[in-house]
Design a protein around this motif. Structure first.
Motif, PDB file in Angstrom:
ATOM      1  N   SER A  87      -5.249   5.165   0.243  1.00 32.76           N
ATOM      2  CA  SER A  87      -4.928   3.852   0.809  1.00 32.76           C
ATOM      3  C   SER A  87      -6.127   3.196   1.482  1.00 32.76           C
TER       4      SER A  87
ATOM      5  N   ILE B 125      -0.248   5.174  -0.032  1.00 36.27           N
ATOM      6  CA  ILE B 125       0.041   5.962   1.172  1.00 36.27           C
ATOM      7  C   ILE B 125       0.815   7.226   0.809  1.00 36.27           C
TER       8      ILE B 125
ATOM      9  N   LYS C 239       0.806  -1.223   0.000  1.00 39.98           N
ATOM     10  CA  LYS C 239       0.000   0.000   0.000  1.00 39.98           C
ATOM     11  C   LYS C 239       0.837   1.271   0.000  1.00 39.98           C
TER      12      LYS C 239
END
Length: 210
Positions: free
Chosen positions: A160, A97, A93
């Motif tokens: 995210s 992020i 992720k």
């Protein structure tokens, strides 16, 4: 759906999530790739493929790798590596992020809790939201005890979709279904059978007046 700027505290938490995601990804080769490489290479290279006495024209010391072929073995190892790199990237992720760190936005969403799960000591909730299902992962800072079919408002980072917190929680209101009221007279409205005042069901046709 409402878009709001994240606070300084939420920004710091996002930075911690970025570091955690990076560490997990960097540790991936040591967990999935190197062990299979070692456990596949050592037996294949040093263990003969025949343990019983072979015919005179076959070399008893020929290894499993020689039998399979070094090229085929390396192709298998490459395919294995590609498969697990793909699985790692699927859960990676950090790209999303980093977008969150740049945009600094969060979303306020609302939905119905469809299911609750506990996996490896971590709590998850599946929330149906505007035709989509979001998976919320709780940690020690934002855990809230939910129930199936609760209506919840919650905040997530925009890209995210990591859970920030549950904003509100309420029970889903049950739909009211109106009941058909049958007026009871001295005769059954269905079969005209004579009734007494205390009867709630026609003895002739079985019509219930309750």
């Amino acid at each position: 759906m409402t878009r709001v700027k994240i606070s300084d505290k939420e920004l710091r938490k996002l930075e911690e999530l970025a570091q955690e995601s990076k560490k997990n990804f960097l540790a991936f080769p040591f967990i999935y790739i190197l062990p299979i490489a070692l456990f596949a290479l050592i037996p294949s290279k040093y263990i003969p493929y025949r343990l019983s006495p072979p015919p005179s024209h076959i070399n008893h010391d020929e290894s499993l790798m020689n039998m399979v072929g070094t090229k085929n073995f390396l192709l298998f190892l490459l395919a294995w590596t590609i498969l697990f790199v793909f699985l790692a990237l699927k859960d990676y992720k950090n790209i999303a992020i980093k977008k969150d760190l740049k945009d600094k936005n969060k979303l306020l969403l609302k939905g119905e809790v469809e299911s609750l799960q506990l996996y490896k000591g971590e709590h998850y909730a599946r929330v149906k939201n505007q035709g989509k299902i979001d998976i919320l992962k709780f940690d020690y800072s934002n855990f809230v005890q939910l129930n199936r079919r609760d209506i919840v408002e919650y905040e997530v980072y925009e890209h995210s979709r990591n859970l920030i917190k549950i904003v509100s929680q309420e029970k889903k209101k049950e739909e009211f279904i109106p009941r058909t009221i049958i007026e009871v007279t001295d005769k059954c409205p269905a079969c005209l059978h004579e009734l007494s005042a205390d009867q709630i069901e026609c003895p002739e046709c079985g019509l219930n007046f309750a």
